[in-house]
Design an enzyme around this catalytic site. Structure first.
Site, mmCIF file in Angstrom:
data_model
loop_
_atom_site.group_PDB
_atom_site.id
_atom_site.type_symbol
_atom_site.label_atom_id
_atom_site.label_comp_id
_atom_site.label_asym_id
_atom_site.label_seq_id
_atom_site.Cartn_x
_atom_site.Cartn_y
_atom_site.Cartn_z
ATOM 1 N N ASP A 33 86.111 20.001 75.900
ATOM 2 C CA ASP A 33 86.251 19.693 74.227
ATOM 3 C C ASP A 33 85.046 19.877 73.620
ATOM 4 O O ASP A 33 84.414 20.278 72.654
ATOM 5 C CB ASP A 33 87.092 18.250 73.990
ATOM 6 C CG ASP A 33 87.523 18.566 72.467
ATOM 7 O OD1 ASP A 33 87.264 19.418 71.911
ATOM 8 O OD2 ASP A 33 88.135 17.312 72.231
ATOM 9 N N SER A 116 94.033 18.719 81.284
ATOM 10 C CA SER A 116 94.268 17.369 81.976
ATOM 11 C C SER A 116 93.817 17.098 83.172
ATOM 12 O O SER A 116 93.845 15.902 83.535
ATOM 13 C CB SER A 116 95.922 17.220 82.152
ATOM 14 O OG SER A 116 96.519 17.044 80.757
ATOM 15 N N GLY A 118 90.644 16.521 84.022
ATOM 16 C CA GLY A 118 89.201 16.055 84.005
ATOM 17 C C GLY A 118 89.443 14.302 83.658
ATOM 18 O O GLY A 118 90.161 13.610 84.384
HETATM 19 P P1 ADP Z 1 90.996 16.453 79.967
HETATM 20 O O1 ADP Z 1 90.939 15.494 79.135
HETATM 21 O O2 ADP Z 1 92.279 17.384 79.338
HETATM 22 O O3 ADP Z 1 91.324 16.095 81.371
HETATM 23 P P2 ADP Z 1 88.780 17.549 80.422
HETATM 24 O O4 ADP Z 1 87.790 18.110 79.457
HETATM 25 O O5 ADP Z 1 88.155 16.051 80.879
HETATM 26 O O6 ADP Z 1 89.991 17.442 79.692
HETATM 27 O O7 ADP Z 1 88.593 18.313 81.658
HETATM 28 C C1 ADP Z 1 89.603 19.350 81.752
HETATM 29 C C2 ADP Z 1 88.868 20.363 82.915
HETATM 30 O O8 ADP Z 1 88.123 21.373 82.342
HETATM 31 C C3 ADP Z 1 88.367 19.874 83.929
HETATM 32 O O9 ADP Z 1 88.962 20.351 85.227
HETATM 33 C C4 ADP Z 1 86.889 20.051 83.735
HETATM 34 O O10 ADP Z 1 86.264 20.560 84.938
HETATM 35 C C5 ADP Z 1 87.087 21.279 83.087
HETATM 36 N N1 ADP Z 1 85.851 21.798 82.206
HETATM 37 C C6 ADP Z 1 84.635 20.935 81.905
HETATM 38 N N2 ADP Z 1 83.889 21.405 81.051
HETATM 39 C C7 ADP Z 1 84.136 22.835 81.213
HETATM 40 C C8 ADP Z 1 83.758 24.068 80.695
HETATM 41 N N3 ADP Z 1 82.485 23.996 79.893
HETATM 42 N N4 ADP Z 1 84.450 25.382 81.041
HETATM 43 C C9 ADP Z 1 85.487 25.132 81.882
HETATM 44 N N5 ADP Z 1 86.246 24.095 82.204
HETATM 45 C C10 ADP Z 1 85.612 22.886 81.882
#
Ligand code: ADP
Length: 337
Positions: A33, A116, A118
């Protein structure tokens, strides 16, 4: 129509839409995000403010602003609470609702992060399987030619099931070793000074594909010698009694490529494409080899990719998405177009 698993930073994806794993306020957060808002610029936050938030499992769409995509679809994944609180069905809704929005907006390519997986704590391998199953479900019920990318960012934290990983690892070790030992003993039987033989000699060449015809099938084999890859593919589709679309969907190949192969008798597919069709047709190993030969390829024990394919065929597992997840875990290229 196909699903592709790629390793990328989603903010760099040139898809029509990328999906954001947002929180219910839609006002930005950490993880993917944060990366999406940072790359899109403050205009994205301004538009998000007008949306009134978003419930878990639902999705809302905005423009992409400074991102290379046209749209951002914001969806809110479930927080993992052990798996018994409807997490899977909420996560599935995220994918289905996001794809429905994308289709409505006329998108042909959509890229998802592993929602979800992360901060929200969903186990990565399971999150990936929900992503693939939900996208598959949506695409199967959809007439458009949409391509879905599942973008995996951090390989370190991601792994297919531990047991499957170990099994494949052992299988590779056995076969890899077997090939190296055989190659060495073969070379040592040759009239060549042993001291001139270096390890490198054993890794560069491919072993000859083993092929055995019994007499009864010889006539049949000779009559099929002139058959091209495309002709064999179409014959096998007929023999299996499946439709063209069932075959290319199962192979994770898009319709356009299939039409090309269908209309060009001498079409030479890439090796992953040829294998994808063999898998879709659930061919046993001998016929998989035959089909590959038509396209000018072989399966050898000097390549991890080939051994992993062999593993799945020998275990009668023709699920292309599981095969791709395993190939991905071993850093190999994936099946499909
Ligand atoms: P959530 O709160 O839904 O778990 P997160 O952002 O914490 O969301 O993580 C969701 C996934 O996105 C994780 O597997 C993380 O590694 C991945 N992620 C983080 N940054 C990026 C990016 N720039 N591009 C693609 N995936 C990403």
């Amino acid at each position: 129509m196909p699903i592709r698993i790629v390793r990328q930073d989603i903010t760099k994806m040139k898809a029509d839409a990328i999906v954001n794993a947002a929180n219910s306020s839609l006002l930005g957060g950490g993880g993917v995000d944060g990366a999406i808002h940072a790359a899109a610029g403050p205009e994205l936050l301004a538009e998000c403010r007008t949306l009134g938030g978003c419930k878990t499992g639902e999705a809302k769409i905005t423009r992409g602003y400074r991102l290379p995509c046209k749209f951002v679809i914001h969806t809110v994944g479930p927080v993992w609470q052990g798996g018994k609180n409807g997490e899977r069905s909420q996560l599935r809704s995220c994918y289905i609702n996001s794809l429905a929005l994308a289709r409505k907006a006329g998108c042909e390519t959509v890229a998802f992060p592993l929602i979800s997986s992360g901060v929200y704590g969903y186990p990565k391998a399971e999150a990936l399987s929900v992503a693939v199953d939900s996208a598959r479900e949506f695409l199967d019920s959809d007439d458009s030619d949409m391509t879905v990318y599942i973008v995996i960012f951090d390989k370190a934290a991601y792994r297919i099931g531990e047991k499957l990983f170990k099994d494949i690892e052992e299988y590779i070790d056995d076969r890899y070793a077997e090939w190296h030992v055989n190659a060495r003993s073969e070379m040592l039987r040759m009239p060549m000074a042993a001291e001139n033989i270096h390890e490198a000699d054993f890794t560069v060449c491919s072993p000859m594909p083993t092929k055995s015809f019994d007499k009864s099938s010889l006539t049949d084999a000779v009559s099929k010698l002139d058959e091209s890859f495309s002709e064999m593919l179409l014959r096998k589709i007929d023999e299996r009694g499946i439709s063209d679309s069932q075959c290319y969907k199962k192979a994770n190949i898009d319709r356009k490529l299939f039409s090309k192969i269908r209309s060009d008798k001498n079409y030479r597919p890439s090796k992953p494409t040829a294998i994808a069709f063999a898998v879709a047709l659930e061919l046993p190993l001998s016929e998989t080899r035959e089909m590959l030969e038509k396209a000018g390829f072989a399966l050898s024990h000097s390549s991890k990719f080939d051994i992993i394919i062999e593993y799945f065929i020998e275990h009668g597992n023709y699920n292309i998405f599981e095969i791709n997840e395993a190939l991905f875990a071993f850093d190999q290229s994936l099946l499909g177009a």
